[in-house]
Structure formats: C-alpha cells, structure tokens
Design an enzyme around this catalytic site. Structure first.
Site, PDB file in Angstrom:
ATOM      1  CB  THR A 138      -1.106   0.569 -11.968  1.00 17.58           C
ATOM      2  OG1 THR A 138       0.064   0.227 -11.216  1.00 17.58           O
ATOM      3  CG2 THR A 138      -0.894   0.131 -13.387  1.00 17.58           C
ATOM      4  CG  ASP A 140       2.958  -0.960  -9.791  1.00 22.67           C
ATOM      5  OD1 ASP A 140       3.561  -0.101  -9.123  1.00 22.67           O
ATOM      6  OD2 ASP A 140       2.201  -1.807  -9.289  1.00 22.67           O
ATOM      7  CG  HIS A 284       2.514   4.064   0.411  1.00 15.46           C
ATOM      8  ND1 HIS A 284       3.317   3.170   1.086  1.00 15.46           N
ATOM      9  CD2 HIS A 284       1.494   3.329  -0.117  1.00 15.46           C
ATOM     10  CE1 HIS A 284       2.803   1.957   0.981  1.00 15.46           C
ATOM     11  NE2 HIS A 284       1.705   2.027   0.263  1.00 15.46           N
TER      12      HIS A 284
HETATM   13  O1  F6P Z   1       0.545  -1.352  -7.300  1.00 15.70           O
HETATM   14  C1  F6P Z   1       0.860  -0.113  -6.745  1.00 15.70           C
HETATM   15  C2  F6P Z   1       1.768  -0.279  -5.536  1.00 15.70           C
HETATM   16  O2  F6P Z   1       2.063   1.013  -5.042  1.00 15.70           O
HETATM   17  C3  F6P Z   1       3.023  -1.087  -5.784  1.00 15.70           C
HETATM   18  O3  F6P Z   1       4.011  -0.354  -6.470  1.00 15.70           O
HETATM   19  C4  F6P Z   1       3.388  -1.472  -4.371  1.00 15.70           C
HETATM   20  O4  F6P Z   1       4.139  -2.665  -4.344  1.00 15.70           O
HETATM   21  C5  F6P Z   1       2.051  -1.696  -3.727  1.00 15.70           C
HETATM   22  O5  F6P Z   1       1.098  -0.993  -4.514  1.00 15.70           O
HETATM   23  C6  F6P Z   1       1.944  -1.229  -2.301  1.00 15.70           C
HETATM   24  O6  F6P Z   1       0.689  -1.583  -1.823  1.00 15.70           O
HETATM   25  P1  F6P Z   1       0.122  -1.095  -0.419  1.00 15.70           P
HETATM   26  O7  F6P Z   1      -0.411   0.293  -0.613  1.00 15.70           O
HETATM   27  O8  F6P Z   1      -0.942  -2.077  -0.121  1.00 15.70           O
HETATM   28  O9  F6P Z   1       1.248  -1.099   0.563  1.00 15.70           O
END
Ligand code: F6P
Length: 361
Positions: A138, A140, A284
């Site tokens: 992750t 995060d 992203h």
């Molecule tokens: O958990 C990884 C992450 O990129 C977080 O940092 C973010 O809040 C979330 O996923 C975004 O998710 P999605 O790709 O569903 O918009």
C-alpha cells in the site's frame, strides 16, 4: 503435473506489484513449481474463474513496470472493508466457492498481495481452509507488523518531485502552494514527502490543525522575507473539531473516498492572508508508473520470501520488513489496526526541529 501455486493482487494498485509477481514466479520456477496468476484480485477465484499461467521466461519487463498484469479491484463480492477500522465478514458461500475453485486449480498455496482490506480477505480464506501467504502492499504505509509496505517509497518519490516543481513556481510568484497527497487516514506520505521536498507546513490526520496556526506560520515567513509557502496536506487531514473531507456519496460496500481538503485549506488561507494561493491534487499519479529502486528491491525480497514461506508451509503468515532482514509475521498481527504516524516520533520531531509547522501551535 508440476506443483502449482497461485498469486493475486488485491485492492488499489501501486508501483511494484509486477515486481512482486516476477519475483514469485522466478523463485517458484526454480523449485519446479508453476505459478498461476489469478485475475482481478480474489474475484478471479469466483465463477467464471479467471487466470493464466505465468511463464518465468516472460517476466523481464515486470521488474520496472507500473500497475499489475493480473488486474485488481477494491470492490465486488469480496469487499472486506467499508470504513475506518470497519470490517465485513465475507459471506460463507463466497468463501466456499473460492476454496472449491482453488482446489480445482490444483494449487498448493495462494500468495495474496494486498493492503489491509485484501489481507483481511486472505485471513478469512485461511480460516476457511485455504493455505495463504501475504505480501504487504500500500502506498499509504499504514499496515502494522512491517516497518514499510511496498509502493510507499514510490508514492513519496512522486510527491517529493511534485514539491520540487511547486517550490520553484511558488518562489517565482510569491504564492502559497498547497499540495494534497494520498495516504487515507495516515500521514506517512505527507510527512516523508513534506520533509524531503522542503515543505513549510504539513497537515496530517494524526494532528488536527487550526487555520490560525497555519496563517501565523505564513505571516512569520513573510516577516523573514520568505514570501512563498509550500503546504503539504494529507487527504485525511482535518481541522480541529472538523470532519474528514470526502468526495460524493459513499457506496455501501466501499470505503469513503477522501479528497478535497487541499481546496478547503487553500481557500481559507487565501481569504485570511490575502495571498495568492493555488492547490494541486496529486491523486492517482502517486499510484501510477514504475517502482523506485528501493521498491524494486523490496518487492523482489518480498516475492522471494513469500515463496520461501510457501515452501515452509507458513500459511496464515505475511512477509514483513524488519531491518536488516525480511521476516514472517502472522497476518492477524498486521491487519485491523491502522499504523499511523506517531506524533512524538522521530519524523514529526525532525520536522519540528526544522521549523516545519503541523498547524497545531
Ligand atoms: O489506499 C490507497 C489509496 O490510493 C488511498 O491513498 C486513497 O485514499 C485511495 O486508495 C483511493 O482509492 P481509489 O483508487 O478507489 O480512488
């Protein structure tokens, strides 16, 4: 027939997934095992079952490429996480079907590459009799039991690069530049990139902020002739007494989509200080592209160690980094508890020593 293992990637993608796949396939092939790549996370184990055989001679490009050649999903029939610390039990018929298909494929074990949500699914499958091994992923960096997850370093590199670019334009225009970064309910990306990229103010979920404190820091800088300010805001940061800023309505089977705090902070700074303020949401971009050198190495070590765990039949375990070595920890020790930035820890203290504000003083 050769012995077979399966591998899948679950949850949000991040740099390094392909490097883990490569390391697993190459290590497994040296033991004489075939590797099947299950498509679209755990969904590929449900009807219609979807997978392909991964050829160890075709792994070359995977070391450096972004995304996952297996596909992934953070929604669907296996949703195990719906909110901050909340957890869903996967329905029994779904676990039964996945186990049946796992056995029909003739797999010895399943390597599950994922973060808290995917590893929680892996644990439920394990308790249901499927031999699983986990690999912690992750951007995060919020998983317990490992000092770092892969993907984090690549996300930090991306955010730091963005700050380097914002620095020069902020300085040229004497502006306040606000950069919103990901990280969900943990401020790891904001802290690491904020310090490495020379941020002046870092706002993280672990330290609720006040606008008075933020604006005081900007005016202090002005008084010292520093006419621009770089603010790094974690998407999960919030004002004292305020709530998380989210985007749109949240589907019942999904976690809330954080985002928008950067605009709120920039707007308030502009109003209060009268300074030209701009906001950039990195989004992203932090998840796209190839892994850094650090992540390539980490992914390769994690993938190789995961195969070793299968060899040793250490099922229900996850690979972890406990420097200087990789080690094995119980999946249950890694999931269900968010690893946040310690407010009295070295990272926050280092920043404070340098005069970086967290908007709390
Ligand atoms: O958990 C990884 C992450 O990129 C977080 O940092 C973010 O809040 C979330 O996923 C975004 O998710 P999605 O790709 O569903 O918009």
């Amino acid at each position: 027939m050769a012995e077979r293992i399966g591998i899948l990637t679950g949850g949000g993608d991040c740099p390094g997934l392909n490097a883990v796949i490569r390391a697993v396939v190459k290590s497994a092939s040296r033991l004489g095992w075939e590797t099947l790549g299950i498509h679209n996370g755990f969904e590929g184990l449900l009807e219609p079952v979807s997978y392909h055989r991964l050829d160890h001679r075709e792994m070359g490009a995977l070391l450096t490429s972004g995304g996952t050649v297996l596909g992934t999903t953070n929604r669907g029939r296996f949703s195990a996480k719906t909110g901050h610390g909340e957890r869903n039990a996967i329905p029994r018929e779904i676990l039964d079907e996945a186990k049946r298909n796992f056995e029909a494929l003739g797999l010895r074990a399943l390597v599950c590459v994922g973060g808290d949500g995917s590893l929680s699914i892996a644990q439920q499958l394990f308790e249901h009799g499927v031999p699983v091994v986990g690999v912690p992923k992750t951007i995060d960096n919020d998983l317990e039991a490992t000092v770092i997850t892969f993907g984090f370093d690549s996300a930090v590199a991306c955010a730091t690069d963005a700050l380097d670019r914002l620095h020069t334009t902020a300085a040229s225009h004497n502006r306040v530049m606000v950069l919103e970064v990901m990280g969900r309910y943990a401020g790891w990306i904001a802290c690491h990139a904020g310090i490495a990229g020379g941020g002046d103010i870092i706002l993280i979920p672990e330290i609720p902020f006040s606008y008075d404190s933020i604006c005081r820091k900007i005016t202090e800088r002005e008084a010292m002739g520093r006419l621009f300010t770089l603010v790094v805001v974690a998407e999960g940061a919030r004002a004292r007494g305020g709530d998380f800023v989210t985007q749109g309505a949240t589907a019942a089977d999904r976690e809330a989509r954080l985002g928008g705090i950067g605009s709120a902070v920039a707007g308030e700074i502009g109003r209060r200080t009268g300074k030209e303020t701009r906001v950039v949401v990195l989004g992203h971009l932090q998840r796209g592209g190839g892994p850094t050198t650090f992540d390539r190495l980490l992914c390769t070590r994690f993938g190789a160690r995961a195969v070793k765990l299968v060899q040793e039949q250490m099922y229900g375990y996850m690979v972890a980094l406990r420097p200087p070595d990789t080690s094995a920890v119980k999946i249950t020790d890694a999931i269900g508890r968010l690893r946040t930035v310690p407010v009295d820890g070295d990272i926050v203290q280092t920043a404070k020593m340098l005069g970086i504000s967290f908007g709390d003083e």
